[in-house]
Scaffold this motif. Sequence first.
Motif, PDB file in Angstrom:
ATOM      1  N   GLY A 205       0.807  -1.203   0.000  1.00 39.43           N
ATOM      2  CA  GLY A 205       0.000   0.000   0.000  1.00 39.43           C
ATOM      3  C   GLY A 205       0.847   1.262   0.000  1.00 39.43           C
ATOM      4  N   GLU A 208      -1.251   8.428  -0.141  1.00 34.54           N
ATOM      5  CA  GLU A 208      -2.072   9.013  -1.199  1.00 34.54           C
ATOM      6  C   GLU A 208      -1.285   9.902  -2.146  1.00 34.54           C
ATOM      7  OE1 GLU A 208      -6.611  10.734  -1.652  1.00 34.54           O
ATOM      8  OE2 GLU A 208      -5.666  10.618   0.319  1.00 34.54           O
ATOM      9  N   THR A 211      -0.583   8.908  -5.911  1.00 31.43           N
ATOM     10  CA  THR A 211      -1.521   8.935  -7.037  1.00 31.43           C
ATOM     11  C   THR A 211      -1.053   9.890  -8.126  1.00 31.43           C
ATOM     12  OG1 THR A 211      -2.880  10.628  -5.960  1.00 31.43           O
ATOM     13  CG2 THR A 211      -3.478   8.309  -5.581  1.00 31.43           C
ATOM     14  N   THR A 219      -0.170  -2.364  -5.561  1.00 27.22           N
ATOM     15  CA  THR A 219      -0.263  -2.142  -4.124  1.00 27.22           C
ATOM     16  C   THR A 219      -0.365  -3.431  -3.309  1.00 27.22           C
ATOM     17  OG1 THR A 219      -2.671  -1.906  -4.240  1.00 27.22           O
ATOM     18  CG2 THR A 219      -1.340   0.105  -4.479  1.00 27.22           C
ATOM     19  N   GLN A 232      -6.564  -2.928   2.071  1.00 32.64           N
ATOM     20  CA  GLN A 232      -5.980  -1.875   1.258  1.00 32.64           C
ATOM     21  C   GLN A 232      -6.005  -0.544   1.983  1.00 32.64           C
ATOM     22  OE1 GLN A 232      -9.037  -3.116   0.958  1.00 32.64           O
ATOM     23  NE2 GLN A 232     -10.280  -2.029  -0.553  1.00 32.64           N
ATOM     24  N   GLU A 236      -6.892   3.881  -1.717  1.00 36.27           N
ATOM     25  CA  GLU A 236      -7.073   3.012  -2.875  1.00 36.27           C
ATOM     26  C   GLU A 236      -8.534   2.871  -3.263  1.00 36.27           C
ATOM     27  OE1 GLU A 236      -4.935  -0.735  -2.572  1.00 36.27           O
ATOM     28  OE2 GLU A 236      -3.526   0.205  -1.193  1.00 36.27           O
ATOM     29  N   ILE A 244      -5.178   0.449  -9.803  1.00 34.31           N
ATOM     30  CA  ILE A 244      -4.677  -0.444  -8.762  1.00 34.31           C
ATOM     31  C   ILE A 244      -4.447  -1.843  -9.336  1.00 34.31           C
ATOM     32  CG2 ILE A 244      -5.135  -1.465  -6.502  1.00 34.31           C
ATOM     33  CD1 ILE A 244      -4.786   1.555  -6.411  1.00 34.31           C
ATOM     34  N   ALA A 269      -9.294  -3.383  -7.033  1.00 30.56           N
ATOM     35  CA  ALA A 269      -8.115  -3.615  -7.863  1.00 30.56           C
ATOM     36  C   ALA A 269      -8.574  -3.983  -9.264  1.00 30.56           C
ATOM     37  CB  ALA A 269      -7.246  -4.721  -7.277  1.00 30.56           C
TER      38      ALA A 269
END
Length: 304
Positions: A205, A208, A211, A219, A232, A236, A244, A269
Amino acid sequence: MPRLPCPGEFDELCTFRFTLGRAGDGSRRRRCGTRCPRRRLTCGCRCPAGIGISSGTEGVGTCLLLPGSDLGPVGQCGNSVGFAIANPYNGPGTGDPQYTQAIQRARAAGMTVTGYVATGYFGTTGITTRSGSTDPAEWMCQIKSDIDTWYRLYGGAGLGGIFFDESLSRCGAGNVDVNRYIELRAYVEQRHGAASAVVDNPGTGVEECYTAAADTLVTFEGNDTSYRTHRQQSSETRVPADRIWHMIYSSPDENTLRTAVSLRKQRNAGHVYVTPDTVADGNPWHTLPSISYLNTQLSLADAP
């Protein structure tokens, strides 16, 4: 993305590999001092020239692309496969006509092919550049050189982006860590086209801030047992699923495969690869699942 120790006279590590998916893939890599002989695709051991992965917001599918061969199941996958990652020598190497042909065929089939580049966690864990340095500045120079080499060797064949392995996952003090990956993304897009795909693989993980560093983030990379209890990061769940990617090994049969694919949908994901291979020899990514196992993954891509 672990490299496979080759037995016998070679005593080297082998990494001929294609990984297929809509926007990403990744795994751990171990280092060695020499490359496999250029004309031995398997380095005297079973290191596959290709491994198929496909996924997207619609689901997960599996196909196979082998340099030096036809597209095999890939030609039957249609829109299930849109993305590929090429890794001839844990990086671009010096050029291989089989990879040129494979990239051309993949592009003709509608896939975006990206080239593997190790970032070595920018030396923060003690991994050194090829010249033996852990200095982040030296790592940045090597990484940018590898990016340019990928495009010099394969840009004309249709290379569509870069896959960064051994990526960091924390922003760092004053965003020092993530800013390096943001710089790399900008380097790829500014020098080689704004449409270039960028994938980071920390295998865990991320905070943020990441991104902004890539189109797709790997992740999760781990075994099937740990995936059952994986949680997660909250960030995410706030991004589109196709940003993801999860990679799961030691999933022994098609029943556990189905469970893993179901779980990745719950975890937002949009990309997943599942394999029955294990870490018994140190590398869970070096063999291909059975055709039945691969086809099950493909069929799950079309399931609601």
